[in-house]
Design a protein around this motif. Structure first.
Motif, PDB file in Angstrom:
ATOM      1  N   ALA A 148       0.830  -1.203   0.000  1.00  0.00           N
ATOM      2  CA  ALA A 148       0.000   0.000   0.000  1.00  0.00           C
ATOM      3  C   ALA A 148       0.866   1.255   0.000  1.00  0.00           C
ATOM      4  N   GLY A 149       1.981   1.220   0.721  1.00  0.00           N
ATOM      5  CA  GLY A 149       2.887   2.361   0.737  1.00  0.00           C
ATOM      6  C   GLY A 149       3.479   2.630  -0.630  1.00  0.00           C
ATOM      7  N   LEU A 150       3.824   1.566  -1.348  1.00  0.00           N
ATOM      8  CA  LEU A 150       4.374   1.734  -2.698  1.00  0.00           C
ATOM      9  C   LEU A 150       3.327   2.321  -3.640  1.00  0.00           C
ATOM     10  N   VAL A 151       2.102   1.782  -3.569  1.00  0.00           N
ATOM     11  CA  VAL A 151       1.027   2.283  -4.429  1.00  0.00           C
ATOM     12  C   VAL A 151       0.715   3.740  -4.093  1.00  0.00           C
TER      13      VAL A 151
ATOM     14  N   VAL B  77       0.301   7.197  -6.637  1.00  0.00           N
ATOM     15  CA  VAL B  77      -0.945   7.929  -6.910  1.00  0.00           C
ATOM     16  C   VAL B  77      -1.102   9.183  -6.061  1.00  0.00           C
ATOM     17  N   ALA B  78      -0.211   9.386  -5.081  1.00  0.00           N
ATOM     18  CA  ALA B  78      -0.359  10.535  -4.177  1.00  0.00           C
ATOM     19  C   ALA B  78      -0.473  11.863  -4.919  1.00  0.00           C
TER      20      ALA B  78
ATOM     21  N   LYS C  18      -6.491   4.143 -11.343  1.00  0.00           N
ATOM     22  CA  LYS C  18      -5.119   3.654 -11.195  1.00  0.00           C
ATOM     23  C   LYS C  18      -4.991   2.766  -9.970  1.00  0.00           C
ATOM     24  N   LEU C  19      -5.648   3.135  -8.883  1.00  0.00           N
ATOM     25  CA  LEU C  19      -5.624   2.298  -7.675  1.00  0.00           C
ATOM     26  C   LEU C  19      -6.215   0.930  -7.962  1.00  0.00           C
ATOM     27  N   ARG C  20      -7.340   0.908  -8.670  1.00  0.00           N
ATOM     28  CA  ARG C  20      -7.985  -0.367  -8.995  1.00  0.00           C
ATOM     29  C   ARG C  20      -7.052  -1.263  -9.816  1.00  0.00           C
ATOM     30  N   GLU C  21      -6.416  -0.667 -10.823  1.00  0.00           N
ATOM     31  CA  GLU C  21      -5.542  -1.462 -11.685  1.00  0.00           C
ATOM     32  C   GLU C  21      -4.310  -1.949 -10.922  1.00  0.00           C
ATOM     33  N   LEU C  22      -3.725  -1.080 -10.103  1.00  0.00           N
ATOM     34  CA  LEU C  22      -2.550  -1.494  -9.323  1.00  0.00           C
ATOM     35  C   LEU C  22      -2.907  -2.589  -8.329  1.00  0.00           C
TER      36      LEU C  22
END
Length: 245
Positions: free
Chosen positions: A194-197, A201-202, A219-223
């Protein structure tokens, strides 16, 4: 932009009155309550739908355009497919080819059924007794899941129904002798992922516009989908090594 042929439309479509983006939103809202004008614009920016433009720049959507939007929204909601894969599907359909195989293949972990997710999304928080019964956990197992950080409660000691997939997975593993205390490694791994994602996206999440936040959500969904596929593939590869003579 010249109009593209689409397998989701027909020849009569060119003679059908076209819809404004607001009218398209009204058509789609019954089946996709979360859709917004920003979402439709974003899907256009990703080259998934190709409405005509009037001389003054207004979008005009054909029946085929609406069908494509339905296809995209349903594939996201029901199959959790990333937009890249959905675009491949649409391009294959437009060429008259069979759909490409979705990533993951045999052995991948499917997402929870959309009906189950939708049902749990509207459920109020559950007491510990209700939550344990719904998840198939013994009360002491549920307490261990909370103690070791797999689950959390609200200020009233209740559990959100959205945590049931985690609890049910913990219950299944417990039946194989894997106790909640052994699952802390999963929690730690998820925190790192989660930290990497979040780093990726931040910048978009800090934007104020609804369209930017829609892009961030996509982007969150795809990651998340790709991370789950990678985790499954790596775990299966490691377990296959154990079976080698």
């Amino acid at each position: 932009m010249p109009e593209r042929d689409s397998a989701l439309g027909d020849a009569a479509d060119q003679h059908t009155p076209r819809l404004t983006i607001g009218e398209v939103l009204a058509v789609l809202r019954d089946d996709f309550p979360d859709v917004t004008i920003s979402k439709i614009r974003y899907l256009e920016s990703e080259d998934l739908v190709h409405p005509q433009r009037t001389p003054s720049g207004y979008r005009k959507f054909s029946r085929a355009d609406v069908s494509r939007l339905r296809y995209v929204l349903a594939a996201q909601r029901d199959q959790y497919l990333p937009l890249r894969v959905i675009k491949e599907h649409l391009e294959a359909l437009d060429r008259g080819e069979p759909l490409p195989t979705a990533p993951g293949g045999p052995g991948s972990v499917p997402p929870p059924p959309a009906a189950e997710v939708d049902a749990e999304a509207g459920v109020p928080p559950l007491t510990s007794e209700q939550f344990a019964r719904a998840a198939g956990l013994e009360p002491e197992q549920l307490a261990d899941c909370v103690q070791f950080g797999l689950l959390a409660t609200d200020a009233d000691g209740r559990h959100p129904a959205s945590d049931l997939p985690v609890a049910r997975a913990a219950a299944g593993l417990a039946r194989h002798g894997i106790e909640p205390r052994h699952l802390r490694v999963y929690r730690s791994g998820v925190e790192r992922e989660a930290g990497l994602v979040e780093q990726l996206v931040a910048p978009v999440l800090r934007a104020r516009s609804e369209e930017a936040r829609t892009r961030a959500a996509e982007k969150l969904r795809e990651l998340a989908t790709l991370s789950a596929q990678l985790h499954t593939a790596l775990l299966e590869a490691r377990l296959r090594e154990l079976l080698r003579p």
